[in-house]
Structures are given as C-alpha cells and as structure tokens.
Design a protein around this motif. Structure first.
Motif, PDB file in Angstrom:
ATOM      1  N   THR A 156     -14.001 -17.743  35.610  1.00 54.34           N
ATOM      2  CA  THR A 156     -15.626 -17.852  35.092  1.00 54.34           C
ATOM      3  C   THR A 156     -15.760 -16.547  34.580  1.00 54.34           C
ATOM      4  O   THR A 156     -15.635 -15.430  35.411  1.00 54.34           O
ATOM      5  CB  THR A 156     -16.663 -18.035  36.396  1.00 54.34           C
ATOM      6  N   ILE A 157     -16.178 -16.377  33.210  1.00 53.73           N
ATOM      7  CA  ILE A 157     -16.031 -14.833  32.691  1.00 53.73           C
ATOM      8  C   ILE A 157     -17.655 -14.771  32.130  1.00 53.73           C
ATOM      9  O   ILE A 157     -18.180 -15.846  31.379  1.00 53.73           O
ATOM     10  CB  ILE A 157     -15.266 -14.651  31.774  1.00 53.73           C
ATOM     11  N   PHE A 158     -18.323 -13.795  32.210  1.00 51.23           N
ATOM     12  CA  PHE A 158     -19.672 -13.533  31.759  1.00 51.23           C
ATOM     13  C   PHE A 158     -19.491 -12.733  30.356  1.00 51.23           C
ATOM     14  O   PHE A 158     -18.651 -12.029  30.438  1.00 51.23           O
ATOM     15  CB  PHE A 158     -20.696 -12.758  32.425  1.00 51.23           C
ATOM     16  N   GLY A 159     -20.257 -13.091  29.531  1.00 52.57           N
ATOM     17  CA  GLY A 159     -20.490 -12.334  28.210  1.00 52.57           C
ATOM     18  C   GLY A 159     -22.058 -12.016  27.859  1.00 52.57           C
ATOM     19  O   GLY A 159     -22.977 -12.776  28.339  1.00 52.57           O
ATOM     20  N   LYS A 160     -22.169 -10.855  26.820  1.00 52.57           N
ATOM     21  CA  LYS A 160     -23.412 -10.846  26.574  1.00 52.57           C
ATOM     22  C   LYS A 160     -23.949 -11.774  25.437  1.00 52.57           C
ATOM     23  O   LYS A 160     -22.961 -11.779  24.554  1.00 52.57           O
ATOM     24  CB  LYS A 160     -23.318  -9.296  25.900  1.00 52.57           C
ATOM     25  N   THR A 161     -25.262 -12.388  25.521  1.00 52.37           N
ATOM     26  CA  THR A 161     -25.695 -13.145  24.667  1.00 52.37           C
ATOM     27  C   THR A 161     -26.963 -12.798  24.047  1.00 52.37           C
ATOM     28  O   THR A 161     -27.816 -13.306  23.343  1.00 52.37           O
ATOM     29  CB  THR A 161     -25.832 -14.650  25.243  1.00 52.37           C
ATOM     30  N   HIS A 187      -9.136 -23.661  33.708  1.00 51.03           N
ATOM     31  CA  HIS A 187     -10.411 -24.175  33.332  1.00 51.03           C
ATOM     32  C   HIS A 187     -11.611 -23.119  33.294  1.00 51.03           C
ATOM     33  O   HIS A 187     -11.509 -22.303  34.137  1.00 51.03           O
ATOM     34  CB  HIS A 187     -10.764 -25.153  34.391  1.00 51.03           C
ATOM     35  N   VAL A 188     -12.211 -22.897  32.081  1.00 47.85           N
ATOM     36  CA  VAL A 188     -13.099 -21.897  31.858  1.00 47.85           C
ATOM     37  C   VAL A 188     -14.416 -22.024  32.044  1.00 47.85           C
ATOM     38  O   VAL A 188     -14.939 -23.033  31.095  1.00 47.85           O
ATOM     39  CB  VAL A 188     -12.797 -21.049  30.386  1.00 47.85           C
ATOM     40  N   VAL A 189     -15.251 -21.568  32.785  1.00 46.15           N
ATOM     41  CA  VAL A 189     -16.679 -21.593  32.623  1.00 46.15           C
ATOM     42  C   VAL A 189     -17.119 -20.218  32.052  1.00 46.15           C
ATOM     43  O   VAL A 189     -16.704 -19.018  32.569  1.00 46.15           O
ATOM     44  CB  VAL A 189     -17.195 -21.538  34.005  1.00 46.15           C
ATOM     45  N   ASN A 199     -14.953 -25.006  28.985  1.00 50.40           N
ATOM     46  CA  ASN A 199     -15.194 -26.323  29.465  1.00 50.40           C
ATOM     47  C   ASN A 199     -16.704 -26.330  29.876  1.00 50.40           C
ATOM     48  O   ASN A 199     -17.099 -27.418  30.042  1.00 50.40           O
ATOM     49  CB  ASN A 199     -14.545 -26.435  30.711  1.00 50.40           C
ATOM     50  N   THR A 200     -17.364 -25.111  30.210  1.00 51.25           N
ATOM     51  CA  THR A 200     -18.923 -25.416  30.642  1.00 51.25           C
ATOM     52  C   THR A 200     -19.527 -24.095  30.129  1.00 51.25           C
ATOM     53  O   THR A 200     -18.917 -22.773  30.204  1.00 51.25           O
ATOM     54  CB  THR A 200     -18.893 -25.173  32.014  1.00 51.25           C
ATOM     55  N   LEU A 201     -20.558 -24.000  29.542  1.00 50.21           N
ATOM     56  CA  LEU A 201     -21.510 -23.239  29.093  1.00 50.21           C
ATOM     57  C   LEU A 201     -22.593 -22.825  30.079  1.00 50.21           C
ATOM     58  O   LEU A 201     -23.487 -23.763  30.100  1.00 50.21           O
ATOM     59  CB  LEU A 201     -21.968 -23.097  27.817  1.00 50.21           C
ATOM     60  N   SER A 202     -22.708 -21.933  31.074  1.00 51.31           N
ATOM     61  CA  SER A 202     -23.579 -21.808  32.020  1.00 51.31           C
ATOM     62  C   SER A 202     -24.793 -20.811  31.442  1.00 51.31           C
ATOM     63  O   SER A 202     -24.382 -19.638  31.381  1.00 51.31           O
ATOM     64  CB  SER A 202     -22.944 -21.293  33.361  1.00 51.31           C
ATOM     65  N   LEU A 203     -25.776 -21.304  31.216  1.00 47.04           N
ATOM     66  CA  LEU A 203     -26.963 -20.455  30.472  1.00 47.04           C
ATOM     67  C   LEU A 203     -27.663 -19.749  31.820  1.00 47.04           C
ATOM     68  O   LEU A 203     -28.122 -20.410  32.806  1.00 47.04           O
ATOM     69  CB  LEU A 203     -27.880 -21.370  29.877  1.00 47.04           C
TER      70      LEU A 203
END
Length: 540
Positions: free
Chosen positions: A101-106, A139-141, A171-175
């Motif tokens: 699971t990686i976070f990025g700036k949106t 598997h990437v979230v 695989n998943t876009l967690s908002l």
C-alpha cells in the motif's frame, strides 16, 4: 450480496494515536486476533521506518494466518530517485508482503508546496511507483492522500492523479479523507463521480474522524460504489482517530437487508471480544459508550427502559447484543425501578414478582446507598453480591472475616517516592492469618496484603490483579456540609484471565472506602470461582 473488503490499519495508522505504543509482540498478538475475526487485509506497518515494524514483517512470515493478507505500507518514490532505486519501495519488496500500500499526493497544493515539484512530475511519480510494484508481482493498494479536499479544490488534477495509479495497474484506489473534514453527502457525490470516470476501478475509502463522521463517510462511500474500507479497531488513530471498523462492519452486515457482506454473519459474534482484546493489548481505557461493542451499548438504567426490555428487548435495543458478542445489562441505580431488580434476579435464576417484599426492600436499600454516593451503575460486581446475599443465593457465604487492618505511609529516603504498607488480620473457617504487604498507595497495598493472607486458603486468588481504581469526593451527598468531612467513593477494577469486574466502597475515610471495594472485589472472585467449580461438578 456485494462483498466489501475490510482493510485494518490498527497496527500502522492506529499506532499514531498519541496514547498508543505497541511492541512487536503486541502487534503479532493483534494480527492473530484480526485474522481470527476474518479481516481481509492487515496493514502491518512501514517497513524500514523503525525497528518494531521491521521485526513484525520478519516474524509474521512464520505465523500461519488463516484468512488475512498482510500489507506493507509506504509512499511513492522520492523525487530524487527513480522507482527502481528508491529505498522505500525496496523496503516494501523485502518485507515479503504480497500486498503493498503506497500513498501519493492527489491535492495539487501538496505536490507544489509539500513535495515542491511540478504537478506533472507528481503524476509520473505516482504512475512509476505503482507500475514498479506491480511489475514485481505485488497486489497494490494506492492511498490517494487528501483526495476529497483535492477533488473539491481541483477536480481535474485529483482525477488525473488516481487515473495515473489506475493505468499503472493499482488493484485498489483508496480515496482518503485525510483531514477528516468532508461531509457524508460530499463523499457520496464524489465517489459516484469517480466511479463514472473510472468504471472498472475498485474504489475504497480511508476516512479520518475529525468531524465525528468517519463511520458515516465510509458507509456513504459504499452506498456510492466503494467496495474496500480502511479503518481501525475501536477507531484508534491520529488526532481524533480513524473510521471505527467495530461500527462499520455490523452496520453493513445488519442494516442493509443483506445487500452487503464483510466478515460474514457468523464472525460478528467475535467483534466485542476483538475490540476488548485490542484495548487490553494497547493498554488503554475502553470507551464504554462505543456503539455495538461498548460495555454500555446495551445497558439500561431507567426503570421505564428496564421494564420494557424485560418484556421485549427490541423495545429499547436496535439489535440483539449477542449477534456482536455483547450482552444486555440492566443497571441498579437511584433511577432503578422494580423491573430492574426483577430483570437482574432472572439473570441469576430467580423468578421474582415486582410486588414481592424482597424486591421493594432491595430497591429502597439501593436508593438509600445511591444517595450516599454508591455508584452501582459502574460497580456491577458489588450489585451482584448485594443481590445474591439478599436473595439467599447458596454459595454467597462469608469466605473470610476481617478482624483488623492498618495502612501506613512509608518513606525511607528523601529522593524516593513514598510507598504504602498494609497489615491485615483475617479469619477463614476459624483459622487466623496475619500478614502485611507493600504497594503503590493504600488501595494497592490493601489488595496485596489481603490476597497474600488468603492465597493459602484460596490459591486461585493469585490469578487476580488490581487493574485500576478511581477516587471521588462526594460533597453533595455528605450531610456534614462537604469539604474534608465529605464522603469518598472508591471504585476498584480487578480482573483475571477470564474477565474484569468493578466494585465500590463509600465512607468518610478513604482507607475504609478502599477496604470495602477491595474486599468486595476479592469476594466476587471467590464466589465466581466457586460457582464455576460447582457448575463443572454438576455437568460431570
């Protein structure tokens, strides 16, 4: 039924709560409990960020989980590296977790002001980070940090950011509602909009609780099409916490006419014990008024309520508490009616009529004691003992008799903290025992001395521990006008490997009040053990 993935981040985001610090052993214990509960994903931590998280990923590999997948958490690659040579992404791979699971700036201002890079470069960083992990078979979230704020500020860029992750194979876009300030109707509308833009993407929600809306926002996201929910047990987490899975899971399972499934109905009965387990391991006080799993979630204090649930529990309970592993509690307080007593007596096998003299007499005694400051709503063990003695329950006998006790404050040197020493003389079945013990304060020393004196007669007292005690000055209840002549109320919480219980004592003298509470606590333990042994004999 639509399956909603449950992603638990108690071991990572939950530990950012200011009052929580978990050892590696703590994290492993909680992970096993979450696996037993049936959680789909367990976020173990950020590998490489600290020794505890590194040890967790090394040791969790040796444990055989039955259901859960372990996720390793990190960020998109640093602007000064490529995805292939970024140390953070390499740590995710070497953690051994199949889920990354990686976070990025949106939110555009986070790219320009926090990272201080051009907006296009941020999109490339997101794409390349996700693509690299996917190419390594993970598997990437993708956690779209500050997505809802970013969407409201610059819709096109926020959508471009998650589109970059989606195109790269996430695989998943967690908002994420990272600041916790979005309202449920906004979450619903935004998730619907994203779903139309990326119809083939699996959408998730990661909500924080800064407006007390994390649970509501998570439910709104599911109604709008999200099938992945991130949260924590008991809602622990940074600032005001994360979305509380102990509320989200039963709400989705029980309130939508079988439209959604999370853990499955059969697992719901484990929810209250899992909640208590995490609280215990994290060494924090439980939140009694927590919905579904809290100690007070199905507690009834008013006489009208107690009378109603005695006829039909659905009159004042939105679900059967046993579905989530909780139980109904009818409290005996100054607000109690005779129905409260009848209901509690039934719990112990006594079928009484509310017009019986013993019921009226006990109610009067309870109200009199409550006016003196006895808090029987908090001290159920003391209530149980009082009720059973009044009703003549076989087995509630005088386990011991106190002949004398004394408490002294000791201080050997100026730089040392004072300690208390208690000496007691007790009698058990005609045998006198005289002993002493020290402790941190009068309650602890009394508890230690009394259990030391009684352990020769009742060995299972060694299982019991004093967990907490509270002292309150009851000025309003004191006929002498309060001040230093006020009543003092002492609440003692004790426990063993099976359960916890609370007892109460009230007196002008804090030592006497402490003695009452400690003696009741020990008596309750002895009664409980004897009752358990008698039941085992009867069963065999």
């Amino acid at each position: 039924m639509k399956k909603i993935q449950i992603y638990d981040t108690s071991l990572r985001d939950g530990t950012q709560s200011e009052d929580i610090s978990l050892t590696n052993d703590d994290k492993l214990k909680i992970a096993l409990k979450l696996d037993e509960l049936g959680i789909d994903f367990i976020e173990g931590g950020w590998p490489g960020s600290n020794p505890v998280d590194m040890a967790f990923f090394n040791e969790i590999k040796r444990l055989s989980l039955k259901h859960s997948k372990i996720a390793a958490f990190g960020s998109t690659h640093h602007p000064g590296f490529t995805a292939e040579n970024d140390p953070n992404l390499r740590n995710l791979l070497t953690s051994g977790s199949d889920v990354c699971t990686i976070f990025g700036k949106t939110w555009d201002i986070h790219a320009t002001e926090a990272l201080r890079i051009p907006l296009k470069q941020n999109l490339k960083i997101i794409h390349d980070s996700v693509a690299f992990l996917c190419s390594m078979g993970r598997h990437v979230v993708f956690d779209a940090e500050h997505f809802f704020d970013g969407f409201k500020a610059n819709k096109e860029y926020a959508l471009a950011a998650i589109s970059a992750a989606h195109k790269a194979g996430a695989n998943t876009l967690s908002l994420c509602d990272t600041n916790g300030g979005t309202l449920p109707h906004e979450v619903y509308e935004i998730v619907q909009s994203v779903s139309k833009t990326l119809p083939d993407a699996q959408l998730g929600i990661h909500a924080h609780n800064d407006c007390e809306l994390a649970v509501a926002n998570s439910i709104a996201a599911v109604q709008a099409g999200a099938t992945h929910i991130q949260g924590t047990i008991n809602g622990i987490g940074e600032r005001c916490g994360n979305a509380n899975l102990c509320s989200i899971i039963p709400t989705l399972e029980l309130k939508f006419n079988d439209e959604y499934t999370t853990l499955g109905r059969e697992k719901l009965a484990l929810l209250t014990s899992a909640s208590a387990f995490v609280t215990d391991v994290a060494n924090i006080m439980p939140f009694d008024r927590q919905p579904f799993v809290g100690r007070s979630a199905f507690a009834h204090k008013g006489g009208v309520h107690a009378s109603a649930v005695n006829r039909n529990s659905a009159l004042y309970e939105h679900i059967d508490p046993e579905i989530v592993g909780n139980r109904q509690r009818v409290l005996l307080t100054e607000l109690a009616g005779r129905a409260n007593i009848v209901n509690m007596a039934k719990k112990f096998g006594f079928h009484l009529d509310k017009d019986e003299p013993v019921v009226k007499g006990l109610l009067n005694e309870l109200k009199k004691r409550s006016s003196m400051g006895y808090d029987y709503a908090a001290a159920e063990a003391s209530v149980e003992l009082l009720l059973l003695k009044k009703l003549g329950r076989r087995g509630v006998r005088e386990f011991f008799k106190l002949n004398q006790f004394r408490v002294l404050e000791l201080k050997e040197a100026q730089e040392q903290d004072p300690i208390s020493e208690a000496s007691v003389i007790v009698e058990v079945e005609g045998i006198t025992e005289h002993t002493a013990a020290t402790g941190r304060g009068p309650v602890n020393s009394l508890d230690n001395a009394l259990r030391k004196a009684l352990c020769n007669f009742y060995p299972r007292l060694s299982e019991m521990k004093l967990l907490d005690f509270k002292v309150r000055v009851m000025t309003a209840e004191s006929p002498e006008g309060g001040g230093t002549a006020s009543f003092v109320r002492v609440l003692v919480e004790s426990g063993d490997h099976l359960s916890r219980w609370v007892t109460v004592g009230v007196s002008y003298n804090i030592i006497e009040a402490s003695w009452q509470a400690v003696a009741d606590s020990i008596t309750y333990k002895l009664y409980k053990d004897e009752h358990e042994q008698r039941a085992q004999i009867e069963n065999t």
